[in-house]
Design an enzyme around this catalytic site. Structure first.
Site, PDB file in Angstrom:
ATOM      1  N   CYS A  66       0.871  -1.177   0.000  1.00  0.00           N
ATOM      2  CA  CYS A  66       0.000   0.000   0.000  1.00  0.00           C
ATOM      3  C   CYS A  66       0.907   1.225   0.000  1.00  0.00           C
ATOM      4  CB  CYS A  66      -1.010  -0.029   1.144  1.00  0.00           C
ATOM      5  SG  CYS A  66      -0.365   0.210   2.807  1.00  0.00           S
ATOM      6  N   GLY A  71      -1.018   0.587   6.844  1.00  0.00           N
ATOM      7  CA  GLY A  71      -2.416   0.140   6.911  1.00  0.00           C
ATOM      8  C   GLY A  71      -2.541  -1.339   6.600  1.00  0.00           C
ATOM      9  N   HIS A  99      13.235 -15.420  12.669  1.00  0.00           N
ATOM     10  CA  HIS A  99      12.970 -15.372  14.109  1.00  0.00           C
ATOM     11  C   HIS A  99      11.478 -15.384  14.429  1.00  0.00           C
ATOM     12  CE1 HIS A  99      17.078 -13.478  15.456  1.00  0.00           C
ATOM     13  NE2 HIS A  99      17.231 -14.383  14.498  1.00  0.00           N
TER      14      HIS A  99
HETATM   15  C1  RB5 Z   1      -3.925   5.323   0.512  1.00  0.00           C
HETATM   16  O1  RB5 Z   1      -3.916   6.685   0.228  1.00  0.00           O
HETATM   17  C2  RB5 Z   1      -3.073   5.026   1.714  1.00  0.00           C
HETATM   18  O2  RB5 Z   1      -3.656   5.567   2.856  1.00  0.00           O
HETATM   19  C3  RB5 Z   1      -2.852   3.533   1.857  1.00  0.00           C
HETATM   20  O3  RB5 Z   1      -2.308   3.035   0.688  1.00  0.00           O
HETATM   21  C4  RB5 Z   1      -1.890   3.100   2.948  1.00  0.00           C
HETATM   22  O4  RB5 Z   1      -0.687   3.782   2.822  1.00  0.00           O
HETATM   23  C5  RB5 Z   1      -2.362   3.134   4.317  1.00  0.00           C
HETATM   24  O5  RB5 Z   1      -1.609   2.857   5.270  1.00  0.00           O
END
Ligand code: RB5
Length: 155
Positions: A66, A71, A99
């Site tokens: 991401c 996230g 580990h």
């Molecule tokens: C998307 O804009 C972003 O929030 C997502 O890809 C990620 O980085 C969240 O942690």
């Protein structure tokens, strides 16, 4: 190795480079997309798909990409039996397997460059859990934390 990969819009196009690399090196991929970085979507949806493919045995390892990797790691670590490592360096990548027996690698496409990301992927995929007693002991304690999380009355 059977590897599941998923990326939200923030993970494109790094996911494409990782897919290319893993295919070229002979791995079987389960690709959950996305391949369109122009459409905003939600990283938990990809974390769920990748995590469930490990839970049901379809994949041995997972990779989530991401924007930051944060996230995806938070979401994936909510799934039982999933140990997701957010890595920005190769040492953490191989140690997370050796580990901690991590089974999902999370990467931030807006944080790491492509070549470093590919090295991180190679390090993660090539590494194996050592199985040493001290690591098994710690893993058992992590699993106990996971069990307690869903028990009533626990905070
Ligand atoms: C998307 O804009 C972003 O929030 C997502 O890809 C990620 O980085 C969240 O942690």
């Amino acid at each position: 190795m059977r590897i599941a990969i998923g990326a939200d819009h923030g993970g494109v196009p790094l996911n494409e480079r990782i897919i290319e690399e893993l295919r070229q090196t002979g791995h079987d991929l389960i690709d959950f997309g996305t391949h369109d970085g122009s459409i905003p979507d939600d990283y938990p949806d990809y974390a769920k798909q990748v995590g469930e493919s490990i839970q049901n045995g379809a994949a041995e390892l997972g990779i989530l990409v991401c924007g930051s990797g944060v996230g995806a790691a938070v979401a994936a670590n909510k799934l039982r039996g999933i140990r997701a490592a957010l890595c920005g360096d190769t040492y953490s990548a191989h140690q997370s397997r050796e580990h901690d027996d991590c089974n999902v690698l999370c990467l931030g496409a807006r944080v790491v460059g492509v070549e470093l990301a590919l090295d991180i992927v190679r390090a993660f995929v090539a590494a194996r859990f050592t199985g040493e007693e001290r690591h098994r002991r710690r893993l058992a304690k992590v699993q106990q934390l996971e069990m307690n999380r869903s028990a009533p009355g626990n905070t």
